[in-house]
Write a protein that holds these residues in place. Structure first.
Motif, PDB file in Angstrom:
ATOM      1  N   ARG A  31       7.546  -9.625   2.383  1.00 34.52           N
ATOM      2  CA  ARG A  31       5.915  -8.654   2.749  1.00 34.52           C
ATOM      3  C   ARG A  31       5.919  -7.788   4.772  1.00 34.52           C
ATOM      4  O   ARG A  31       4.558  -7.451   4.700  1.00 34.52           O
ATOM      5  N   ASP A  32       6.918  -7.994   4.972  1.00 32.05           N
ATOM      6  CA  ASP A  32       6.752  -7.665   6.763  1.00 32.05           C
ATOM      7  C   ASP A  32       7.406  -6.333   6.658  1.00 32.05           C
ATOM      8  O   ASP A  32       7.595  -5.784   7.711  1.00 32.05           O
ATOM      9  N   LEU A  33       7.761  -5.971   5.317  1.00 34.47           N
ATOM     10  CA  LEU A  33       8.304  -4.953   5.273  1.00 34.47           C
ATOM     11  C   LEU A  33       7.362  -3.355   5.266  1.00 34.47           C
ATOM     12  O   LEU A  33       6.492  -3.668   4.631  1.00 34.47           O
ATOM     13  N   PRO A  34       7.372  -2.484   6.002  1.00 34.88           N
ATOM     14  CA  PRO A  34       5.884  -1.699   5.397  1.00 34.88           C
ATOM     15  C   PRO A  34       6.603  -1.252   4.303  1.00 34.88           C
ATOM     16  O   PRO A  34       7.507  -0.810   4.024  1.00 34.88           O
ATOM     17  N   ARG A  35       5.191  -0.517   3.722  1.00 31.89           N
ATOM     18  CA  ARG A  35       5.112   0.758   2.703  1.00 31.89           C
ATOM     19  C   ARG A  35       5.768   1.622   2.939  1.00 31.89           C
ATOM     20  O   ARG A  35       4.315   2.227   3.493  1.00 31.89           O
ATOM     21  N   ARG A  36       6.358   2.199   2.270  1.00 32.38           N
ATOM     22  CA  ARG A  36       6.448   3.740   2.329  1.00 32.38           C
ATOM     23  C   ARG A  36       6.491   3.817   1.093  1.00 32.38           C
ATOM     24  O   ARG A  36       7.063   3.849  -0.168  1.00 32.38           O
ATOM     25  N   GLY A  37       6.332   5.456   0.678  1.00 30.41           N
ATOM     26  CA  GLY A  37       6.082   6.160  -0.271  1.00 30.41           C
ATOM     27  C   GLY A  37       7.299   6.959  -0.694  1.00 30.41           C
ATOM     28  O   GLY A  37       8.033   7.393   1.047  1.00 30.41           O
ATOM     29  N   PHE A  38       7.811   7.920  -1.246  1.00 31.13           N
ATOM     30  CA  PHE A  38       9.415   8.512  -0.864  1.00 31.13           C
ATOM     31  C   PHE A  38       9.225  10.315  -0.844  1.00 31.13           C
ATOM     32  O   PHE A  38       9.575  11.418  -0.611  1.00 31.13           O
ATOM     33  N   GLY A  39       7.808  10.428  -0.347  1.00 31.77           N
ATOM     34  CA  GLY A  39       7.239  11.513   0.172  1.00 31.77           C
ATOM     35  C   GLY A  39       7.508  12.112   1.025  1.00 31.77           C
ATOM     36  O   GLY A  39       6.923  13.291   1.337  1.00 31.77           O
ATOM     37  N   THR A  40       7.804  11.759   2.561  1.00 33.14           N
ATOM     38  CA  THR A  40       8.487  12.037   3.177  1.00 33.14           C
ATOM     39  C   THR A  40       9.854  11.651   3.462  1.00 33.14           C
ATOM     40  O   THR A  40      10.921  10.867   3.608  1.00 33.14           O
ATOM     41  N   PRO A  41      10.195  12.665   4.443  1.00 32.78           N
ATOM     42  CA  PRO A  41      12.122  12.436   4.923  1.00 32.78           C
ATOM     43  C   PRO A  41      12.476  11.502   5.644  1.00 32.78           C
ATOM     44  O   PRO A  41      12.884  10.484   5.260  1.00 32.78           O
ATOM     45  N   GLU A  42      11.203  10.942   5.767  1.00 32.15           N
ATOM     46  CA  GLU A  42      12.035   9.205   6.450  1.00 32.15           C
ATOM     47  C   GLU A  42      11.115   8.165   5.552  1.00 32.15           C
ATOM     48  O   GLU A  42      11.980   7.681   5.761  1.00 32.15           O
ATOM     49  N   GLY A  43      10.694   8.354   4.764  1.00 29.11           N
ATOM     50  CA  GLY A  43      10.244   7.486   3.753  1.00 29.11           C
ATOM     51  C   GLY A  43      11.147   7.735   2.336  1.00 29.11           C
ATOM     52  O   GLY A  43      11.417   6.572   1.813  1.00 29.11           O
ATOM     53  N   LEU A  44      11.796   8.889   2.348  1.00 29.11           N
ATOM     54  CA  LEU A  44      12.784   8.787   1.016  1.00 29.11           C
ATOM     55  C   LEU A  44      13.875   8.301   1.719  1.00 29.11           C
ATOM     56  O   LEU A  44      14.618   7.387   1.231  1.00 29.11           O
ATOM     57  N   ALA A  45      14.438   8.156   2.986  1.00 25.53           N
ATOM     58  CA  ALA A  45      15.842   7.442   3.723  1.00 25.53           C
ATOM     59  C   ALA A  45      15.314   5.963   3.144  1.00 25.53           C
ATOM     60  O   ALA A  45      16.369   5.085   3.474  1.00 25.53           O
ATOM     61  N   ALA A  46      13.749   5.403   4.294  1.00 22.14           N
ATOM     62  CA  ALA A  46      13.952   3.939   3.937  1.00 22.14           C
ATOM     63  C   ALA A  46      14.370   3.611   2.692  1.00 22.14           C
ATOM     64  O   ALA A  46      14.908   2.328   1.755  1.00 22.14           O
ATOM     65  N   PHE A  47      13.502   4.818   1.467  1.00 23.55           N
ATOM     66  CA  PHE A  47      13.248   4.251  -0.234  1.00 23.55           C
ATOM     67  C   PHE A  47      15.282   3.893  -0.591  1.00 23.55           C
ATOM     68  O   PHE A  47      15.148   3.304  -1.163  1.00 23.55           O
TER      69      PHE A  47
END
Length: 283
Positions: A79-95
């Motif tokens: 629950r403490d992990l941020p929710r990121r979409g993969f529409g940004t470079p950082e979000g894709l890397a996190a995914f």
């Protein structure tokens, strides 16, 4: 980050010291760095495939504990992990990092099955040694993709849910086969096709191609869980569907989510009645 990668490439590849398959599995479990865990896994599977490693350790396994882990990623509650979409470079890397973390854990899950559950048929050890090798290959592909995005494994926080379920089921091979491959890992069969579609829509064929490989091979991994779950049920005179439902209620109700990929799950050893039961439990 670049210095870390250079030093990783410059290290000597570790060699397996074990003389039997159970000890080799334990060495792989204890390896703390991604480089060592992957290299030892590939080495162990090669030696096993050549007939150089066989089950032979008659001593009971050590109590289950955390396997070897690198200092990073930092493990936090899901629950403490941020929710990121993969529409940004950082979000894709996190995914990509999140999927790589699942595959890294899956190496240990497969080796722990080999190490922990003694006296099983030869096919059991062949299945899970092969799964460990596949998962190490998956992790390697995902880590390479992550590095191409300017990051590396450990750059983002992660959670420990897969290994926590391994700890809960370390006492019983039936519960392990039911709940790790057929619940937690099977979740990938449900969600990965949608991820692949979204990635291709965004023009990210590189990541989508890796997930295609993983999805195809994970069907076989979940099928191995189904096969050995039913083997345990037959050995104990248990009805599989009722037993699976009882185990879900005891251990995994909170982590069961639909909708389910019926085609992939049927191929992975679920039957229509089980899927109907899962639908009812998840709604």
């Amino acid at each position: 980050m670049l210095a870390r990668r250079r030093s990783a490439r410059g290290r000597r590849r570790p060699r397996l010291m074990a003389a039997c398959l159970h000890a080799a599995a334990q060495e792989c479990l204890r390896a703390a760095t991604p480089e060592d865990k992957v290299a030892l896994t590939f080495d162990a599977f090669e030696r096993f495939s050549r007939g150089e490693l066989a089950p032979g350790d008659t001593a009971p396994p050590e109590p289950i504990a955390m396997p070897g882990r690198p200092a990073c990623p930092r493990l936090v509650h899901a629950r403490d992990l941020p929710r990121r979409g993969f529409g940004t470079p950082e979000g894709l890397a996190a995914f990509v990092h999140a999927i790589a973390h699942i595959e890294f854990n899956a190496i240990d899950l497969a080796w722990d099955a080999v190490y922990r559950f003694r006296g099983m048929p030869a096919g059991f050890y062949a299945d899970w040694a092969s799964v460990a090798n596949d998962e190490a290959r998956h992790f390697t592909m995902l880590r390479g993709r992550l590095q191409s995005l300017g990051h590396d494994y450990g750059d983002f926080d992660a959670h420990n849910g897969l290994w926590e379920m391994a700890q809960k089921t370390g006492h019983d091979g039936l519960a392990r086969m039911a709940l790790v491959p057929r619940v937690l890992e099977a979740r990938g069969l449900d969600v990965t096709p949608g991820m692949i579609v979204k990635l291709r829509q965004r023009g990210d064929g590189a990541t989508a191609d890796i997930l295609d490989v993983i999805l195809r091979e994970e069907v076989g991994h979940v099928a191995a869980g189904s096969r050995w779950f039913r083997w345990h049920c037959a050995q104990r005179g248990l009805e599989p569907q009722a037993t699976f439902k009882a185990l879900l209620a005891e251990y995994a109700r909170a982590v069961l989510y639909g909708p389910f990929n019926r085609e992939a799950r049927l191929e992975a050893g679920f039957d229509a009645e089980e899927l109907a039961s899962l639908d009812a439990l998840a709604n």
